[in-house]
Design a protein around this motif. Structure first.
Motif, PDB file in Angstrom:
ATOM      1  N   HIS A   1      -6.455  -0.945 -20.263  1.00 20.82           N
ATOM      2  CA  HIS A   1      -5.023  -1.216 -20.118  1.00 20.82           C
ATOM      3  C   HIS A   1      -4.285   0.017 -19.589  1.00 20.82           C
ATOM      4  N   ILE A   2      -4.647   1.193 -20.056  1.00 18.03           N
ATOM      5  CA  ILE A   2      -4.012   2.427 -19.559  1.00 18.03           C
ATOM      6  C   ILE A   2      -4.290   2.594 -18.071  1.00 18.03           C
ATOM      7  N   LEU A   3      -5.552   2.376 -17.691  1.00 17.99           N
ATOM      8  CA  LEU A   3      -5.925   2.494 -16.276  1.00 17.99           C
ATOM      9  C   LEU A   3      -5.200   1.441 -15.443  1.00 17.99           C
ATOM     10  N   SER A   4      -5.118   0.235 -15.957  1.00 21.67           N
ATOM     11  CA  SER A   4      -4.437  -0.848 -15.245  1.00 21.67           C
ATOM     12  C   SER A   4      -2.947  -0.532 -15.072  1.00 21.67           C
ATOM     13  N   ASP A   5      -2.319  -0.043 -16.124  1.00 21.69           N
ATOM     14  CA  ASP A   5      -0.901   0.328 -16.030  1.00 21.69           C
ATOM     15  C   ASP A   5      -0.686   1.458 -15.026  1.00 21.69           C
ATOM     16  N   TYR A   6      -1.571   2.428 -15.050  1.00 23.88           N
ATOM     17  CA  TYR A   6      -1.461   3.543 -14.092  1.00 23.88           C
ATOM     18  C   TYR A   6      -1.570   3.031 -12.659  1.00 23.88           C
ATOM     19  N   MET A   7      -2.550   2.153 -12.430  1.00 29.97           N
ATOM     20  CA  MET A   7      -2.736   1.620 -11.075  1.00 29.97           C
ATOM     21  C   MET A   7      -1.525   0.799 -10.639  1.00 29.97           C
ATOM     22  N   ASP A   8      -0.949   0.012 -11.547  1.00 28.22           N
ATOM     23  CA  ASP A   8       0.249  -0.766 -11.218  1.00 28.22           C
ATOM     24  C   ASP A   8       1.418   0.142 -10.848  1.00 28.22           C
ATOM     25  N   GLU A   9       1.612   1.200 -11.643  1.00 28.66           N
ATOM     26  CA  GLU A   9       2.693   2.152 -11.342  1.00 28.66           C
ATOM     27  C   GLU A   9       2.462   2.836 -10.006  1.00 28.66           C
ATOM     28  N   LYS A  10       1.232   3.220  -9.744  1.00 29.04           N
ATOM     29  CA  LYS A  10       0.896   3.885  -8.480  1.00 29.04           C
ATOM     30  C   LYS A  10       1.160   2.951  -7.297  1.00 29.04           C
ATOM     31  N   ILE A  11       0.761   1.702  -7.432  1.00 22.11           N
ATOM     32  CA  ILE A  11       0.974   0.727  -6.356  1.00 22.11           C
ATOM     33  C   ILE A  11       2.473   0.515  -6.130  1.00 22.11           C
ATOM     34  N   GLN A  12       3.249   0.428  -7.202  1.00 23.38           N
ATOM     35  CA  GLN A  12       4.696   0.243  -7.076  1.00 23.38           C
ATOM     36  C   GLN A  12       5.340   1.425  -6.367  1.00 23.38           C
ATOM     37  N   ARG A  13       4.911   2.646  -6.711  1.00 21.58           N
ATOM     38  CA  ARG A  13       5.457   3.840  -6.027  1.00 21.58           C
ATOM     39  C   ARG A  13       5.116   3.824  -4.548  1.00 21.58           C
ATOM     40  N   GLU A  14       3.889   3.447  -4.224  1.00 19.11           N
ATOM     41  CA  GLU A  14       3.472   3.396  -2.827  1.00 19.11           C
ATOM     42  C   GLU A  14       4.225   2.316  -2.061  1.00 19.11           C
TER      43      GLU A  14
ATOM     44  N   LYS B   1       7.234   1.386  -2.540  1.00 18.90           N
ATOM     45  CA  LYS B   1       8.589   1.860  -2.251  1.00 18.90           C
ATOM     46  C   LYS B   1       8.611   2.753  -1.017  1.00 18.90           C
ATOM     47  N   LEU B   2       7.478   3.377  -0.694  1.00 17.53           N
ATOM     48  CA  LEU B   2       7.414   4.272   0.452  1.00 17.53           C
ATOM     49  C   LEU B   2       7.230   3.539   1.773  1.00 17.53           C
ATOM     50  N   LEU B   3       6.799   2.293   1.714  1.00 16.91           N
ATOM     51  CA  LEU B   3       6.558   1.535   2.936  1.00 16.91           C
ATOM     52  C   LEU B   3       7.879   1.146   3.597  1.00 16.91           C
ATOM     53  N   ALA B   4       7.855   1.106   4.916  1.00 23.82           N
ATOM     54  CA  ALA B   4       9.050   0.728   5.666  1.00 23.82           C
ATOM     55  C   ALA B   4       9.221  -0.791   5.643  1.00 23.82           C
ATOM     56  N   THR B   5      10.456  -1.209   5.502  1.00 27.38           N
ATOM     57  CA  THR B   5      10.769  -2.633   5.536  1.00 27.38           C
ATOM     58  C   THR B   5      11.172  -3.027   6.954  1.00 27.38           C
ATOM     59  N   LYS B   6      11.342  -4.311   7.190  1.00 28.54           N
ATOM     60  CA  LYS B   6      11.800  -4.783   8.503  1.00 28.54           C
ATOM     61  C   LYS B   6      13.186  -4.215   8.809  1.00 28.54           C
ATOM     62  N   GLU B   7      13.983  -4.088   7.786  1.00 21.04           N
ATOM     63  CA  GLU B   7      15.330  -3.532   7.951  1.00 21.04           C
ATOM     64  C   GLU B   7      15.256  -2.064   8.393  1.00 21.04           C
ATOM     65  N   ASP B   8      14.340  -1.306   7.780  1.00 21.55           N
ATOM     66  CA  ASP B   8      14.161   0.090   8.166  1.00 21.55           C
ATOM     67  C   ASP B   8      13.719   0.199   9.619  1.00 21.55           C
ATOM     68  N   ILE B   9      12.810  -0.675  10.006  1.00 19.31           N
ATOM     69  CA  ILE B   9      12.301  -0.649  11.382  1.00 19.31           C
ATOM     70  C   ILE B   9      13.404  -1.008  12.365  1.00 19.31           C
ATOM     71  N   THR B  10      14.276  -1.941  11.995  1.00 13.35           N
ATOM     72  CA  THR B  10      15.401  -2.313  12.857  1.00 13.35           C
ATOM     73  C   THR B  10      16.330  -1.118  13.062  1.00 13.35           C
ATOM     74  N   TYR B  11      16.642  -0.410  11.969  1.00 13.45           N
ATOM     75  CA  TYR B  11      17.488   0.780  12.084  1.00 13.45           C
ATOM     76  C   TYR B  11      16.838   1.838  12.964  1.00 13.45           C
ATOM     77  N   LEU B  12      15.536   2.009  12.814  1.00 16.45           N
ATOM     78  CA  LEU B  12      14.836   2.996  13.632  1.00 16.45           C
ATOM     79  C   LEU B  12      14.872   2.617  15.111  1.00 16.45           C
ATOM     80  N   LYS B  13      14.720   1.338  15.402  1.00 16.80           N
ATOM     81  CA  LYS B  13      14.773   0.893  16.800  1.00 16.80           C
ATOM     82  C   LYS B  13      16.157   1.158  17.391  1.00 16.80           C
TER      83      LYS B  13
END
Length: 94
Positions: free
Chosen positions: A21-34, A36-48
Motif C-alpha cells: 500500500h505504501i508503494l502503491s500510494d507513492y506511485m500514485d502520487e508520483k504519477i499525479q505529479r508527473e 501536472k507537468l504535462l502540457a494540455t491542449k490549452e497550453d499548446i494553443t497558447y504556445l502556438k
C-alpha cells in the motif's frame, strides 16, 4: 487493469500488505505529479499563438535590418564620393 491486480497480489505476497500500500500510494502520487507537468491542449494553443507573434516580430526585425543596410550603403557611397572629390580637388590644386 488485470495486470495491475496481478502486480498488487504478487507484491502483497512478496513484501506484505502495508509495504504494498505504501508503494502503491507513492506511485500514485508520483504519477499525479508527473501528470501536472504535462502540457494540455490549452497550453499548446497558447504556445502556438506565442510562436506566431514571435514570427511576426522576427519579420519586423528583418525589415528594420534591411532598412539599416540600405542606410549604411547610402552613407558609405556618399562619403566615398565626397572623399574622392576632395582627393581629386587636392590633386588638381597643385
Amino acid at each position: 487493469m488485470a495486470a495491475i491486480a496481478k502486480l498488487h497480489v504478487l507484491l502483497t505476497e512478496k513484501m506484505g500488505r502495508e509495504t504494498t500500500h505504501i508503494l502503491s500510494d507513492y506511485m500514485d502520487e508520483k504519477i499525479q505529479r508527473e501528470m501536472k507537468l504535462l502540457a494540455t491542449k490549452e497550453d499548446i494553443t497558447y504556445l502556438k499563438e506565442d510562436i506566431a507573434d514571435l514570427k511576426e516580430k522576427i519579420v519586423d526585425v528583418n525589415v528594420k535590418i534591411a532598412d539599416v543596410k540600405v542606410d549604411i550603403l547610402k552613407w558609405t557611397f556618399g562619403l566615398f564620393f565626397t572623399l574622392m572629390l576632395a582627393i581629386i580637388g587636392l590633386y588638381f590644386k597643385q
